[in-house]
Scaffold this motif. Sequence first.
Motif, PDB file in Angstrom:
ATOM      1  N   TRP A 168       0.949  -0.998  -0.625  1.00 55.49           N
ATOM      2  CA  TRP A 168      -0.223  -0.036   0.002  1.00 55.49           C
ATOM      3  C   TRP A 168       0.841   1.048  -0.004  1.00 55.49           C
ATOM      4  O   TRP A 168       0.553   2.370  -0.350  1.00 55.49           O
ATOM      5  CB  TRP A 168      -0.795   0.115   1.340  1.00 55.49           C
ATOM      6  N   SER A 178       1.285   4.959  -2.993  1.00 52.30           N
ATOM      7  CA  SER A 178       0.607   6.045  -2.313  1.00 52.30           C
ATOM      8  C   SER A 178      -0.231   5.570  -1.245  1.00 52.30           C
ATOM      9  O   SER A 178      -1.079   6.476  -1.383  1.00 52.30           O
ATOM     10  CB  SER A 178       0.787   7.383  -3.455  1.00 52.30           C
ATOM     11  N   LYS A 179      -1.172   4.757  -0.898  1.00 52.30           N
ATOM     12  CA  LYS A 179      -2.124   4.713  -0.417  1.00 52.30           C
ATOM     13  C   LYS A 179      -1.790   4.580   1.523  1.00 52.30           C
ATOM     14  O   LYS A 179      -2.073   3.257   1.703  1.00 52.30           O
ATOM     15  CB  LYS A 179      -2.909   3.491  -0.858  1.00 52.30           C
ATOM     16  N   ARG A 204      -3.970   2.719   3.964  1.00 60.75           N
ATOM     17  CA  ARG A 204      -4.454   1.489   3.981  1.00 60.75           C
ATOM     18  C   ARG A 204      -3.299   0.898   4.898  1.00 60.75           C
ATOM     19  O   ARG A 204      -3.336  -0.489   5.166  1.00 60.75           O
ATOM     20  CB  ARG A 204      -4.407   1.305   2.475  1.00 60.75           C
TER      21      ARG A 204
END
Length: 178
Positions: free
Chosen positions: A146, A150-151, A154
Motif C-alpha cells: 500500500w 501511495s496509499k 491503507r
Amino acid sequence: AEYYTILTTSPWPELQIKGTLRLANSTVGKAEFANALIMFEKVAAFPATTSLLQRTVSEAKAGQARCLGATGKAAAGIALTDKLIKDNDPKTQKELFAQAYNAQGICYRSNKQPKDAILAFLHTHLIFNESADAHAESLYHLSQLWTEVSKADRAQDSKRLLREKYPGTFWEQKSRAE
C-alpha cells in the motif's frame, strides 16, 4: 529444522514427504529459497494416492511457487499458482488457497507488479484468512505494498491490524523491525 530432518529419514515414505515439506517451509523461513525449492519439488513430484497426500503435494506446489518468485522466476510461479487455484476447491481447501494467493503475491511483487500483488494478498486477507500465519503474512506484505502505491492510510490500517491481531508473531516482529 532438526526435528523435521529426523522425519525425512523415516522408513515410511509418507512421513518422509511430510518431513521434507516441513523442512522446506523452515528453510524458507531462513530465506534459503534455492534449497527450499529443491525440497518442494521433491514433495510435489511424489505420487499422491490419498487425499491427505494430495493436500501435501498441493501445499508443496504453493511453496514451490513462492520460491520461484523469490528466485527470479516469477512467471513460472504465477503459472503454478494459477493452476493450483484452478484445480482445487476453495470451500474445502482454504489454507491451501491462502498459501497459493500469498505465493502469487510474492511472485507478482518480485515481478514489479504491485497492484496484482495487492489483489493476491487481499484474497488471503479478505477471503482465506482462517490460517493465522498466512493472514499475518498477507497483512505484512499489504502494509508495504500500500505504501508503494501511495496509499499510506491503507498501509497503516494493515500494520495496525497485524499488530492487534497477531502480536509477537514472526510477521508482526518483522514489521516492527522495519
